[in-house]
Every structure is written in structure tokens, then in C-alpha cells.
Design a protein around this motif. Structure first.
Motif, PDB file in Angstrom:
ATOM      1  N   ILE A 104       0.838  -1.203   0.000  1.00  0.00           N
ATOM      2  CA  ILE A 104       0.000   0.000   0.000  1.00  0.00           C
ATOM      3  C   ILE A 104       0.871   1.249   0.000  1.00  0.00           C
ATOM      4  O   ILE A 104       1.883   1.319   0.709  1.00  0.00           O
ATOM      5  N   ASP A 105       0.434   2.240  -0.781  1.00  0.00           N
ATOM      6  CA  ASP A 105       1.080   3.549  -0.729  1.00  0.00           C
ATOM      7  C   ASP A 105       0.694   4.200   0.599  1.00  0.00           C
ATOM      8  O   ASP A 105      -0.473   4.506   0.831  1.00  0.00           O
ATOM      9  N   CYS A 106       1.654   4.374   1.470  1.00  0.00           N
ATOM     10  CA  CYS A 106       1.384   4.779   2.849  1.00  0.00           C
ATOM     11  C   CYS A 106       0.966   6.246   2.937  1.00  0.00           C
ATOM     12  O   CYS A 106       1.615   7.127   2.386  1.00  0.00           O
ATOM     13  N   LEU A 107      -0.119   6.501   3.695  1.00  0.00           N
ATOM     14  CA  LEU A 107      -0.577   7.878   3.854  1.00  0.00           C
ATOM     15  C   LEU A 107      -0.381   8.386   5.278  1.00  0.00           C
ATOM     16  O   LEU A 107      -0.817   9.479   5.615  1.00  0.00           O
ATOM     17  N   ASP A 108       0.289   7.587   6.095  1.00  0.00           N
ATOM     18  CA  ASP A 108       0.567   7.977   7.482  1.00  0.00           C
ATOM     19  C   ASP A 108       2.049   8.337   7.589  1.00  0.00           C
ATOM     20  O   ASP A 108       2.884   7.708   6.941  1.00  0.00           O
ATOM     21  N   ILE A 109       2.356   9.321   8.411  1.00  0.00           N
ATOM     22  CA  ILE A 109       3.781   9.668   8.599  1.00  0.00           C
ATOM     23  C   ILE A 109       4.520   8.543   9.327  1.00  0.00           C
ATOM     24  O   ILE A 109       5.741   8.470   9.278  1.00  0.00           O
ATOM     25  N   LYS A 110       3.761   7.673   9.993  1.00  0.00           N
ATOM     26  CA  LYS A 110       4.348   6.519  10.677  1.00  0.00           C
ATOM     27  C   LYS A 110       3.881   5.233   9.983  1.00  0.00           C
ATOM     28  O   LYS A 110       2.793   4.726  10.269  1.00  0.00           O
ATOM     29  N   PRO A 111       4.679   4.702   9.052  1.00  0.00           N
ATOM     30  CA  PRO A 111       4.256   3.518   8.286  1.00  0.00           C
ATOM     31  C   PRO A 111       3.856   2.321   9.152  1.00  0.00           C
ATOM     32  O   PRO A 111       2.902   1.620   8.826  1.00  0.00           O
ATOM     33  N   CYS A 115       0.478   0.187   8.988  1.00  0.00           N
ATOM     34  CA  CYS A 115       0.483  -1.260   8.737  1.00  0.00           C
ATOM     35  C   CYS A 115      -0.343  -1.998   9.792  1.00  0.00           C
ATOM     36  O   CYS A 115      -1.139  -2.877   9.463  1.00  0.00           O
ATOM     37  N   ASP A 116      -0.141  -1.624  11.055  1.00  0.00           N
ATOM     38  CA  ASP A 116      -0.868  -2.288  12.146  1.00  0.00           C
ATOM     39  C   ASP A 116      -2.374  -2.132  11.972  1.00  0.00           C
ATOM     40  O   ASP A 116      -3.139  -3.081  12.176  1.00  0.00           O
ATOM     41  N   GLU A 117      -2.814  -0.925  11.595  1.00  0.00           N
ATOM     42  CA  GLU A 117      -4.248  -0.688  11.419  1.00  0.00           C
ATOM     43  C   GLU A 117      -4.807  -1.495  10.251  1.00  0.00           C
ATOM     44  O   GLU A 117      -5.881  -2.102  10.345  1.00  0.00           O
ATOM     45  N   LYS A 122      -7.921  -8.062   8.563  1.00  0.00           N
ATOM     46  CA  LYS A 122      -8.013  -9.491   8.232  1.00  0.00           C
ATOM     47  C   LYS A 122      -6.940 -10.274   8.978  1.00  0.00           C
ATOM     48  O   LYS A 122      -5.787  -9.849   9.056  1.00  0.00           O
ATOM     49  N   GLU A 123      -7.334 -11.415   9.486  1.00  0.00           N
ATOM     50  CA  GLU A 123      -6.388 -12.261  10.206  1.00  0.00           C
ATOM     51  C   GLU A 123      -5.298 -12.771   9.259  1.00  0.00           C
ATOM     52  O   GLU A 123      -5.571 -13.117   8.114  1.00  0.00           O
ATOM     53  N   ASN A 124      -4.074 -12.752   9.753  1.00  0.00           N
ATOM     54  CA  ASN A 124      -2.905 -13.254   9.006  1.00  0.00           C
ATOM     55  C   ASN A 124      -2.584 -12.443   7.745  1.00  0.00           C
ATOM     56  O   ASN A 124      -1.921 -12.934   6.839  1.00  0.00           O
ATOM     57  N   LEU A 125      -3.053 -11.213   7.688  1.00  0.00           N
ATOM     58  CA  LEU A 125      -2.700 -10.341   6.565  1.00  0.00           C
ATOM     59  C   LEU A 125      -1.359  -9.669   6.842  1.00  0.00           C
ATOM     60  O   LEU A 125      -1.139  -9.138   7.935  1.00  0.00           O
ATOM     61  N   LYS A 126      -0.483  -9.701   5.862  1.00  0.00           N
ATOM     62  CA  LYS A 126       0.802  -8.994   5.955  1.00  0.00           C
ATOM     63  C   LYS A 126       0.710  -7.731   5.110  1.00  0.00           C
ATOM     64  O   LYS A 126       0.422  -7.796   3.913  1.00  0.00           O
ATOM     65  N   VAL A 127       0.927  -6.576   5.719  1.00  0.00           N
ATOM     66  CA  VAL A 127       0.869  -5.301   4.991  1.00  0.00           C
ATOM     67  C   VAL A 127       2.262  -4.689   4.915  1.00  0.00           C
ATOM     68  O   VAL A 127       2.974  -4.592   5.921  1.00  0.00           O
ATOM     69  N   ILE A 128       2.647  -4.300   3.714  1.00  0.00           N
ATOM     70  CA  ILE A 128       3.897  -3.573   3.485  1.00  0.00           C
ATOM     71  C   ILE A 128       3.497  -2.204   2.958  1.00  0.00           C
ATOM     72  O   ILE A 128       2.937  -2.095   1.864  1.00  0.00           O
TER      73      ILE A 128
END
Length: 202
Positions: A104-111, A115-117, A122-128
Motif C-alpha cells: 500500500i502507498d502509505c498515507l501515514d507519517i508513521k508507516p 500497517c498495524d491498522e 483481516k487475520e494473518n494479513l501482511k501489509v507492506i
């Protein structure tokens, strides 16, 4: 393993929808997408974007969430800021595809916070999530291109009725001139009334 990329088009303009797009592909087909040598949609001509969007949709699956100007205004009136509005759409994309990994193109100053949000969807989703992810990950560039084509199509429909509305960005004199043709009460539905540009020029 299903991989998705998510990006948006139309975050800043005062005219038209905000379009969030997800492009999904199985990991064993990712190389086919990479062969297209995709890049950020802003660095491509409208014609080239259309050609690439067609090729992307032959290789992968896309899903867009279009948030209209009046919906943006209604949410902002409830103190939902633009980042939160965009995250609502991103979560819809994740829910639609049920992926294993999301870029995902990150829109938070704290990636990491972002990612955590997103991973909580979804369970077991990995976000980069990274800033300028469309320059680093072809799957995000693909989402950027499809989102921009979708938004361009919406703006083309507006132009057919209202002629030259400019680019829709607050810095465009043609867009400002277009807004000044109306009173605040009579602005078309596709204008984001909550934008400071509108309040300043009415």
C-alpha cells in the motif's frame, strides 16, 4: 498466495471523486505484471495509462472504490479527515480481495502504525506500506494507473457537460474561474464544498 497493491487518484483536487484502487494477482503470476515495466500514473500520458490499464486487467483483477465529492464533504462534516476517508476505502478493497499480502502507498507519517491498522482488517494479513510505494512495487503502480484511468473517466464526463473545468486542482486558474461561475449554494455535486479553495473563492 494472493498479493494486492493499493493506491489512489484524486486526493487533492477540488473537483471529482477520490478513487482508491486495488489490483490483485496470484504470486506465481506477478512476473507477468512486472514485465509491463509500470511506473507511477502521474508520469504517464492519459493515452498510455488507458493502454496499460487494459493490459493490467488482462493479467490481474482490479477493484475500485470511488468516493464522490458530496460523500467526502459529508464525512468531513462529521470530523472524518481525508486520511481516514481513504483508509475506509482501502479497508473495503482488502475486504473485497481477502489477500495474503497487501502493498500500500502509505498515507501515514508513521508507516508501522498504518500497517498495524490495515493488518487488523483481516487475520494473518501482511501489509507492506511505504511512501511512494508506486515507484518501488509494480503491483502498487498498477493500482495507481487503474485508479487514475477511473478518475480520468469521471472527469471526462464532467467536461462533456461543463466544458473546461481545468485540472480540478486548487492551483489551476481555469478551475478557480470555473468555481467562480457559481454561488456556493448552486455548486454542482462534483465540487468538494469542504475544500478551503471553495470557501476562499465564493
Amino acid at each position: 498466495m494472493k498479493i494486492i497493491g493499493i493506491d489512489e487518484a484524486g486526493r487533492g483536487p477540488v473537483i471529482g471523486p477520490l478513487v482508491v484502487c486495488g489490483v490483485a494477482i496470484e504470486d506465481d503470476r506477478l512476473e507477468k505484471l512486472e514485465r509491463l515495466e509500470l511506473k507511477d500514473s502521474k508520469r504517464l500520458t492519459p493515452g498510455r495509462r488507458k493502454v496499460l490499464a487494459r493490459r493490467i486487467n488482462k493479467i490481474a483483477e482490479s477493484y475500485t472504490v470511488s468516493i464522490e465529492a458530496k460523500d467526502i464533504d459529508n464525512l468531513r462534516a462529521k470530523d472524518v479527515n481525508l486520511n481516514e476517508i481513504e483508509k475506509i476505502a482501502m479497508k473495503k478493497v482488502i475486504g473485497h480481495f481477502d489477500p495474503d499480502i497487501a502493498y500500500i502507498d502509505c498515507l501515514d507519517i508513521k508507516p508501522q502504525r498504518f500497517c498495524d491498522e490495515m493488518e487488523s482488517v483481516k487475520e494473518n494479513l501482511k501489509v507492506i506500506a511505504e511512501h511512494k510505494a508506486e515507484d518501488k512495487f509494480p503491483i502498487v503502480a498498477a493500482a495507481s494507473i487503474v485508479a487514475k484511468v477511473e478518475r480520468d473517466s469521471a472527469i471526462d464526463k464532467i467536461r462533456k457537460e461543463y466544458k473546461d473545468v481545468g485540472s480540478g486542482y486548487p492551483s489551476d486558474p481555469k478551475t478557480i474561474a470555473f468555481l467562480k461561475r457559481f454561488t456556493y449554494e448552486n455548486l454542482p455535486d462534483f465540487v468538494r464544498r469542504s475544500w478551503a479553495t471553495v470557501k476562499k473563492n465564493m
